[in-house]
Design a protein around this motif. Structure first.
Motif, PDB file in Angstrom:
ATOM      1  N   UNK A 618     -23.519   1.437   2.479  1.00 33.31           N
ATOM      2  CA  UNK A 618     -22.501   1.134   1.475  1.00 33.31           C
ATOM      3  C   UNK A 618     -21.188   1.814   1.828  1.00 33.31           C
ATOM      4  N   UNK A 619     -20.105   1.286   1.273  1.00 33.07           N
ATOM      5  CA  UNK A 619     -18.802   1.884   1.498  1.00 33.07           C
ATOM      6  C   UNK A 619     -17.861   0.951   2.228  1.00 33.07           C
ATOM      7  N   UNK A 620     -16.647   1.409   2.404  1.00 35.72           N
ATOM      8  CA  UNK A 620     -15.621   0.610   3.055  1.00 35.72           C
ATOM      9  C   UNK A 620     -15.944   0.417   4.533  1.00 35.72           C
ATOM     10  N   UNK A 621     -15.676  -0.779   5.038  1.00 36.17           N
ATOM     11  CA  UNK A 621     -15.949  -1.083   6.450  1.00 36.17           C
ATOM     12  C   UNK A 621     -14.742  -0.702   7.302  1.00 36.17           C
ATOM     13  N   UNK A 622     -14.300   0.505   7.188  1.00 33.55           N
ATOM     14  CA  UNK A 622     -13.221   0.988   8.041  1.00 33.55           C
ATOM     15  C   UNK A 622     -13.385   2.492   8.246  1.00 33.55           C
ATOM     16  N   UNK A 623     -12.919   2.965   9.358  1.00 38.36           N
ATOM     17  CA  UNK A 623     -12.971   4.385   9.693  1.00 38.36           C
ATOM     18  C   UNK A 623     -11.577   4.802  10.145  1.00 38.36           C
ATOM     19  N   UNK A 624     -11.135   5.911   9.674  1.00 41.92           N
ATOM     20  CA  UNK A 624      -9.778   6.369   9.950  1.00 41.92           C
ATOM     21  C   UNK A 624      -9.682   6.973  11.351  1.00 41.92           C
ATOM     22  N   UNK A 625      -8.586   6.699  12.031  1.00 38.96           N
ATOM     23  CA  UNK A 625      -8.277   7.321  13.322  1.00 38.96           C
ATOM     24  C   UNK A 625      -6.785   7.612  13.358  1.00 38.96           C
ATOM     25  N   UNK A 626      -6.393   8.542  14.191  1.00 38.81           N
ATOM     26  CA  UNK A 626      -4.978   8.918  14.316  1.00 38.81           C
ATOM     27  C   UNK A 626      -4.612   8.975  15.795  1.00 38.81           C
ATOM     28  N   UNK A 627      -3.337   8.750  16.085  1.00 38.39           N
ATOM     29  CA  UNK A 627      -2.856   8.843  17.465  1.00 38.39           C
ATOM     30  C   UNK A 627      -1.511   9.554  17.489  1.00 38.39           C
ATOM     31  N   UNK A 628      -1.283  10.307  18.559  1.00 36.97           N
ATOM     32  CA  UNK A 628      -0.009  10.987  18.763  1.00 36.97           C
ATOM     33  C   UNK A 628       0.488  10.702  20.176  1.00 36.97           C
ATOM     34  N   UNK A 629       1.772  10.649  20.329  1.00 41.62           N
ATOM     35  CA  UNK A 629       2.376  10.497  21.647  1.00 41.62           C
ATOM     36  C   UNK A 629       2.797  11.875  22.137  1.00 41.62           C
ATOM     37  N   UNK A 630       2.196  12.325  23.228  1.00 40.66           N
ATOM     38  CA  UNK A 630       2.496  13.653  23.763  1.00 40.66           C
ATOM     39  C   UNK A 630       3.804  13.638  24.552  1.00 40.66           C
ATOM     40  N   UNK A 631       4.332  14.824  24.826  1.00 32.19           N
ATOM     41  CA  UNK A 631       5.622  14.930  25.513  1.00 32.19           C
ATOM     42  C   UNK A 631       5.592  14.344  26.912  1.00 32.19           C
ATOM     43  N   UNK A 632       4.407  14.381  27.558  1.00 35.40           N
ATOM     44  CA  UNK A 632       4.334  13.847  28.920  1.00 35.40           C
ATOM     45  C   UNK A 632       4.035  12.351  28.940  1.00 35.40           C
ATOM     46  N   UNK A 633       3.978  11.707  27.776  1.00 41.32           N
ATOM     47  CA  UNK A 633       3.828  10.257  27.722  1.00 41.32           C
ATOM     48  C   UNK A 633       2.418   9.749  27.501  1.00 41.32           C
ATOM     49  N   UNK A 634       1.414  10.633  27.501  1.00 43.35           N
ATOM     50  CA  UNK A 634       0.063  10.146  27.238  1.00 43.35           C
ATOM     51  C   UNK A 634      -0.209  10.185  25.738  1.00 43.35           C
ATOM     52  N   UNK A 635      -1.228   9.456  25.322  1.00 42.88           N
ATOM     53  CA  UNK A 635      -1.592   9.374  23.915  1.00 42.88           C
ATOM     54  C   UNK A 635      -2.789  10.282  23.628  1.00 42.88           C
ATOM     55  N   UNK A 636      -2.713  10.993  22.512  1.00 36.88           N
ATOM     56  CA  UNK A 636      -3.842  11.762  22.003  1.00 36.88           C
ATOM     57  C   UNK A 636      -4.390  10.993  20.807  1.00 36.88           C
ATOM     58  N   UNK A 637      -5.650  10.600  20.885  1.00 38.49           N
ATOM     59  CA  UNK A 637      -6.273   9.813  19.826  1.00 38.49           C
ATOM     60  C   UNK A 637      -7.356  10.654  19.162  1.00 38.49           C
ATOM     61  N   UNK A 638      -7.304  10.755  17.843  1.00 40.94           N
ATOM     62  CA  UNK A 638      -8.276  11.515  17.057  1.00 40.94           C
ATOM     63  C   UNK A 638      -9.261  10.538  16.410  1.00 40.94           C
TER      64      UNK A 638
END
Length: 674
Positions: A618-638
């Motif tokens: 049961x519950x919502x069919x979605x899960x939260x995620x976050x992303x950040x753009x680092x200074x060197x251009x790569x992405x950090x995904x949580x």
């Protein structure tokens, strides 16, 4: 004793007790944690294999005094991330690296084989690796990786899995390159599992556990233990500032058994000891005097449900139950030409992940109680810890490191709460590691089932009625056994049609080990029983096993075993149709093999089984995620989905890279921490 040896090409000289295991010297004194310990220094698992003068040895059984003047190679000396050994490359490309805990030992055993036999047969490879246990891969990928490395070392081409480097792949990422994001660190010994992480001033915890299957704790005397050498703190139930329990995970299971209450299984925790060394913590636990009032115990569900049964809980020995009934059951059996009645039983099953339960707790820079350990549910563990310590969840942090296998066993929150308690009361960094025997005694197991069937079918092979009764042994504590009847009942009818159904499942308390999550959680036991019953029924009817199931499969317009229409496509017919040619080919091969054998010799046969699984919560069919753009251009995904060997890190990185439109190498995944 002062001794010297050659270690990964470097001369080492050190003062050391010559009787100490080489494994401990490598890991603790020299910080070479790539070599693992999984079996309490008994030489059983092979995870600690190193090469001594080119010969594979169990470093846990090798006194360091025996290596004086000799050459040692560990996984750290096999290759580097920039210059992998062909074995390391092949292990990555052939999917031989999953949780990675056994990988260093596997690689070293394989290296020794190829050094002495450049062209080994498959049988020789299997024999060389026989002493190295793995709980993830099934070994086939490992053997294939060694075979591929043989070809590469000879300069020959081999058919590979077609994997390309993460940076080289230019097509769609999802469903494309499956190179695991963490494989290079795992094959070079750089991956840090919980027991590999050190903290300055770290102290050690030990659990005092009940030696009885069922006993009331009458008194606890810690005076002698408190005076023991190195003991820093002893913790009992009265020292728990918040809830002495595990919330909705395991109803009525205490973190520590209080005086006056009953320990309901062998290994139930009674006290925690924190000391300067692991040996001192164990000695302190042994010095605690506990007075037990032994009580009658029961292991089997039949006894626990019988008249005059040992009352394990005041409310009775049934934890929860689930039922389903529809159709005219007796009419269905009356219209059946054959009625089969059978009982099937399964046993407790130990997960036996190569990495034992290992945790590290400490106060972080913000003063939060932080626990590092393998788990499926870091966010749940945060809540259980906060409840036990009467803290706001924001004052607790749980971090999941790389994990050496789980299979469901490391979902148990108990060791997280215990570790946090020790940090709370000492303010120190505390390590808690189960011994292998302790893991066998105290960790959750797969629930044993007693499954009783009455099945009716017509002479032409159509099922009419099913009467199913499932008794699941949840052991001394809940351990999510409250949900087992739902899974057990759902699986007990499978993806088949019946005119009438009467099914009932229940979780039953005994004084066995506590049940818990295990791959398939509650379903494989029922499926095993049902598929055995269907085979026996098919045999009585003279029906072909796969044809019998094809006749009785559910389709999109069928009423399911649970009494309602199927909402989404199941595809069971398509699965059966796809499998049938292979099944027939195997039947022919087995028949040909048997025709060549002398009477009374070995025989081959083919087995077939189908299943469905209770998906969805049961519950919502979605899960939260976050992303950040680092200074060197790569992405950090949580992301919150943990990886304990099944490749979640890789799958999530694939999805993130494709969604962001960047190469996978541009994504750094930070997963399952809070």
């Amino acid at each position: 004793m002062k001794l010297g040896f050659l270690l990964n090409g470097e001369n080492v000289t050190m003062e050391v007790d010559p009787a100490r295991p080489l494994l401990d010297v490598l890991r603790l004194d020299l910080a070479l944690t790539g070599t693992k310990q999984g079996c309490d220094h008994e030489g059983e698992c092979g995870a600690c294999t190193v090469l001594l003068d080119g010969v594979p040895v169990r470093s846990c059984l090798t006194p360091v005094g025996k290596v004086a003047g000799r050459e040692i190679i560990t996984v750290e000396g096999l290759g580097t991330p920039d210059a992998l050994h062909p074995l390391q490359e092949a292990f990555i490309e052939y999917g031989a690296v999953q949780c990675g805990f056994c990988t260093p030992g596997m690689l070293m055993s394989a290296k020794a084989l190829l050094d002495r036999e450049p062209d080994p047969s498959r049988e020789e490879i299997v024999e060389a690796l026989a002493g190295n246990l793995c709980r993830c891969t099934g070994y086939s990928a490992i053997v294939e990786a060694v075979q591929a490395a043989v070809c590469r070392l000879r300069g020959e081409d081999e058919e590979t899995a077609g994997q390309e480097g993460a940076d080289a792949y230019c097509g769609p990422i999802v469903g494309g390159n499956a190179l695991r994001t963490d494989s290079i660190d795992k094959v070079t010994g750089r991956t840090k599992y919980a027991e590999d992480i050190m903290k300055p001033g770290m102290v050690f915890g030990c659990v005092l556990r009940s030696p009885h299957h069922h006993a009331r704790v009458a008194a606890i005397d810690v005076s002698e233990a408190e005076a023991a050498e190195g003991v820093i703190r002893i913790i009992t139930a009265e020292d728990i500032p918040g809830e002495n329990g595990l919330g909705d995970y395991s109803r009525d299971e205490p973190v520590l058994t209080p005086v006056g209450e009953t320990a309901k299984m062998k290994g139930a925790p009674v006290a925690l000891v924190v000391a300067g060394t692991a040996d001192q913590a164990r000695a302190g636990a042994e010095a605690i005097e506990v007075t037990y009032e032994r009580l009658p115990h029961v292991f089997d569900v039949e006894e626990a449900l019988g008249e005059g049964a040992v009352p394990i809980y005041e409310g009775g020995n049934v934890l929860t139950s689930e039922a389903e009934a529809h159709g005219d059951l007796e009419g269905g059996f009356e219209r059946s030409d054959v009625v089969l009645e059978m009982t099937y039983r399964t046993a407790f099953q130990e997960h036996a992940a190569l990495e034992r339960e290992a945790l590290l707790g400490y106060l972080d820079g913000a003063g939060r109680i932080t626990v590092i350990g393998g788990t499926h549910e870091p966010h749940w563990q945060q809540g259980y810890i906060a409840a036990a310590l009467a803290l706001d969840p924001e004052e607790v942090r749980v971090i999941m490191p790389p994990t050496g296998g789980s299979f469901g066993g490391k979902q148990d929150p108990w060791p997280f709460v215990a570790t946090a308690l020790m940090v709370y009361h000492t303010g120190r960094s505390v390590r808690l590691v189960y011994t292998r025997q302790e893991s066998f005694d105290a960790s959750p197991k797969r629930h044993p089932y007693r499954v009783r069937y009455r099945l009716g079918a017509t002479r032409d092979g159509y099922l009419r009625a099913i009467h199913a009764r499932v008794d699941a042994n949840t052991g001394g504590y809940d351990g999510h056994g409250q949900y087992i009847p739902n899974y057990a009942l759902t699986a007990s009818g499978g993806p088949y049609r019946y005119e009438a159904v009467d099914a009932y499942a229940q979780s039953v308390y005994t004084n066995g080990p506590k049940g818990g999550q295990f791959r398939g959680f509650g379903s494989p036991q029922s499926m095993f029983a049902l598929e055995c019953a269907l085979d026996e029924l098919a045999e009585q009817l003279g029906e072909d096993p796969i044809g019998f199931r094809m006749k009785n499969r559910i389709d999109q317009d069928s009423i399911s075993y649970l009494g309602y229409p199927v909402a989404e496509s199941l595809g069971y017919r398509e699965v059966l149709e796809a499998i049938e040619p292979h099944y027939r080919a195997l039947e022919e091969a087995a028949a040909a093999f048997n025709a060549r054998q002398a009477e009374g010799s070995v025989r081959q046969a083919v087995g077939f089984a189908g299943m469905w699984y209770r998906f969805g919560k049961s519950g919502s069919l979605r899960i939260e995620a976050h992303a950040e753009l680092a200074e060197d251009g790569h992405f950090v995904v949580y992301c919150s989905a943990p990886d304990y060997g099944q490749g979640t890190n890789t799958a999530m990185a694939q999805m993130a890279a494709e969604a962001l439109g960047v190469p996978r190498a541009s994504v750094f995944l930070l997963i399952a921490t809070h």
